[in-house]
Design a protein around this motif. Structure first.
Motif, PDB file in Angstrom:
ATOM      1  N   ALA A 205      -3.618 -10.552   4.114  1.00 50.96           N
ATOM      2  CA  ALA A 205      -2.829 -11.702   4.556  1.00 50.96           C
ATOM      3  C   ALA A 205      -2.964 -12.889   3.605  1.00 50.96           C
ATOM      4  N   VAL A 206      -4.090 -12.990   2.910  1.00 49.75           N
ATOM      5  CA  VAL A 206      -4.310 -14.137   2.014  1.00 49.75           C
ATOM      6  C   VAL A 206      -4.562 -13.695   0.578  1.00 49.75           C
ATOM      7  N   ALA A 207      -4.276 -12.442   0.274  1.00 51.45           N
ATOM      8  CA  ALA A 207      -4.595 -11.905  -1.047  1.00 51.45           C
ATOM      9  C   ALA A 207      -3.654 -12.446  -2.119  1.00 51.45           C
ATOM     10  N   GLN A 231       0.679  -7.415   6.190  1.00 49.96           N
ATOM     11  CA  GLN A 231       0.937  -8.808   5.829  1.00 49.96           C
ATOM     12  C   GLN A 231       0.831  -9.063   4.332  1.00 49.96           C
ATOM     13  N   LEU A 232       0.652  -8.017   3.540  1.00 41.87           N
ATOM     14  CA  LEU A 232       0.572  -8.184   2.088  1.00 41.87           C
ATOM     15  C   LEU A 232       1.947  -8.572   1.537  1.00 41.87           C
ATOM     16  N   ALA A 233       1.968  -9.578   0.697  1.00 42.79           N
ATOM     17  CA  ALA A 233       3.231 -10.046   0.119  1.00 42.79           C
ATOM     18  C   ALA A 233       3.937  -8.898  -0.600  1.00 42.79           C
ATOM     19  N   PRO A 234       5.244  -8.719  -0.388  1.00 44.11           N
ATOM     20  CA  PRO A 234       5.974  -7.606  -1.031  1.00 44.11           C
ATOM     21  C   PRO A 234       5.816  -7.581  -2.539  1.00 44.11           C
ATOM     22  N   ALA A 235       5.755  -8.753  -3.185  1.00 44.50           N
ATOM     23  CA  ALA A 235       5.645  -8.786  -4.640  1.00 44.50           C
ATOM     24  C   ALA A 235       4.325  -8.212  -5.137  1.00 44.50           C
ATOM     25  N   LEU A 236       3.288  -8.224  -4.261  1.00 44.00           N
ATOM     26  CA  LEU A 236       1.974  -7.727  -4.677  1.00 44.00           C
ATOM     27  C   LEU A 236       1.781  -6.234  -4.382  1.00 44.00           C
ATOM     28  N   GLN A 237       2.644  -5.656  -3.582  1.00 41.64           N
ATOM     29  CA  GLN A 237       2.437  -4.271  -3.149  1.00 41.64           C
ATOM     30  C   GLN A 237       2.463  -3.264  -4.299  1.00 41.64           C
TER      31      GLN A 237
END
Length: 414
Positions: A205-207, A231-237
């Motif tokens: 969530a805060v990564a 909750q991981l931001a799509p851009a970081l996946q």
């Protein structure tokens, strides 16, 4: 035997059997704990680890199948890979005992036993336990990890943990807050061949990218637990998926299966969900809340050096009836408060922070809060209301003098 006295847990519904084993083993410098059924056994195990377990396979008169004992044996082994269990059986149950050994028991004893045979068997069991711990010691200061409960979904989750824990398979754990996802992840890691390697946690969530890089590097050769992966931001996946090679990956999500799948990119989802385990809310687990409450009573009594006090019948009914919106976390905090702040010979409804309104029989949990000032204020207010602000009666229930209660009333503006 080492100079430190070993502790033996005897699980048998026959008090004469427990008494006979206790007399023999205590004469030989061992400490003995008794439990009449599986629920009592888990309470005993919550108090601290044991060196060996004597397990009767039947807990009801006339039963000889050992079905209940086999279920408990499976759970004991799943909860502690170093557990050493000796099954106890009658003459006609030798085949059952052999079956139990195939299921993980280390030995068996036939009733009525020879004292010499029982003592030698228990001594071997203690030696085996200590050899296992010497070869693979548990992390220092870590409490026992127990996924307790009898609900079918919990039984299924334990079975999956037992099957996939020793592998390197990725596991996705789904369920609402307080359902036990993190505990299940810890059990999966503890059961794996990587158990002596790190278990690192990434809060999705805060990564950000530097945090992902640091956590993945720290988990090298071990296990990475990705909390709240939905909750991981799509851009970081894509970046996270690219970095997961060589790790055992466990992840949790508060969403259901469909919601989790929708939140993840294809690459990351395929990397995470080789096996999926869904954990139910505590409110949907039948009598598990009461079983867990008794476990936490023993756990916190030991941790805080308090006497182990039973739950009153009213408290037990309230626990079983409550919806526990905060799940196991909320129940655990309520019991911890009760152990710290309660008084008297038993834990009652007021010590739990539960109230029974006049217009309904359903209890309502006071919001979980470990701030001791707010918790004490809630307990004092509940006692005063229950006794129509009769200070003498409320003070007696709370174990306070009238003067001490008046000071608290002034302090909290009651």
């Amino acid at each position: 035997m080492p100079t430190e006295s070993p502790t033996i847990l005897v699980i048998d519904d026959d008090p004469d059997i427990v008494r006979a084993a206790t007399l023999l083993l205590e004469r030989n410098a061992m400490r003995v704990l008794g439990a009449a059924d599986p629920d009592a056994a888990w309470v005993r195990l919550a108090e601290g680890s044991v060196d060996a377990i004597l397990l009767d396979l039947n807990f009801a008169r006339g039963r000889t199948s050992g079905e209940e004992g086999f279920r408990l044996l499976d759970r004991l082994i799943a909860a502690d890979r170093n557990a050493v269990v000796v099954v106890v059986t009658g003459h006609s149950g030798i085949a059952v005992a052999v079956q139990a050994m195939r299921g993980g028991a280390s030995d068996f004893v036939i009733k009525p036993w020879s004292n010499e045979r029982l003592l030698a068997t228990v001594q071997r069991a203690v030696a085996l336990r200590r050899a296992k711990l010497a070869a693979a010691p548990a992390p220092a200061g870590e409490e026992a990890l127990l996924l307790l409960g009898e609900a079918p979904a919990i039984e299924a989750a334990r079975g999956l943990i037992g099957r996939v824990g020793p592998t390197d398979a990725s596991v996705l754990l789904t369920g609402p807050p307080g359902s036990g996802k993190t505990l299940a992840a810890q059990l999966l890691h503890r059961a794996s061949l990587r158990a002596e390697r790190p278990l690192e946690t990434l809060d999705a969530a805060v990564a950000d990218l530097p945090t992902i890089a640091a956590r993945v590097a720290a988990a090298a050769g071990g296990t990475l637990l990705i909390e709240a992966v939905d909750q991981l931001a799509p851009a970081l996946q894509p970046e996270l998926a690219r970095r997961l090679g060589g790790l055992r990956v466990l992840s949790t999500s508060r969403c259901d299966r469909a919601g989790t799948r929708a939140a993840l990119s294809d690459d990351l989802r395929f990397r995470l969900n080789t096996v999926e385990i869904d954990l139910p809310p505590l409110a949907g687990r039948g009598n598990d809340a009461l079983l867990l409450a008794r476990h936490f009573c023993a756990l916190y009594a030991g941790r805080y050096g308090q006497p182990l006090r039973p739950l009153t019948e009213e408290a037990a009914r309230a626990i079983a009836a409550d919806s526990w919106p905060d799940g196991v976390h909320g129940l655990r905090q309520a019991i911890e408060r009760a152990v710290l702040l309660g008084s008297g010979a038993a834990i009652d409804v007021s010590a739990l922070g539960l109230v029974l309104p006049e217009d309904t029989l359903e209890p309502r949990a006071i919001k979980a809060d470990l701030n001791l000032g707010r918790s004490e204020a809630a307990l004092v207010a509940a006692a005063l209301k229950r006794h129509a602000f009769n200070v003498s009666r409320a003070a007696a229930e709370l174990g306070l003098t009238r003067a001490a209660l008046y000071r608290r009333m002034a302090k909290y503006g009651l």
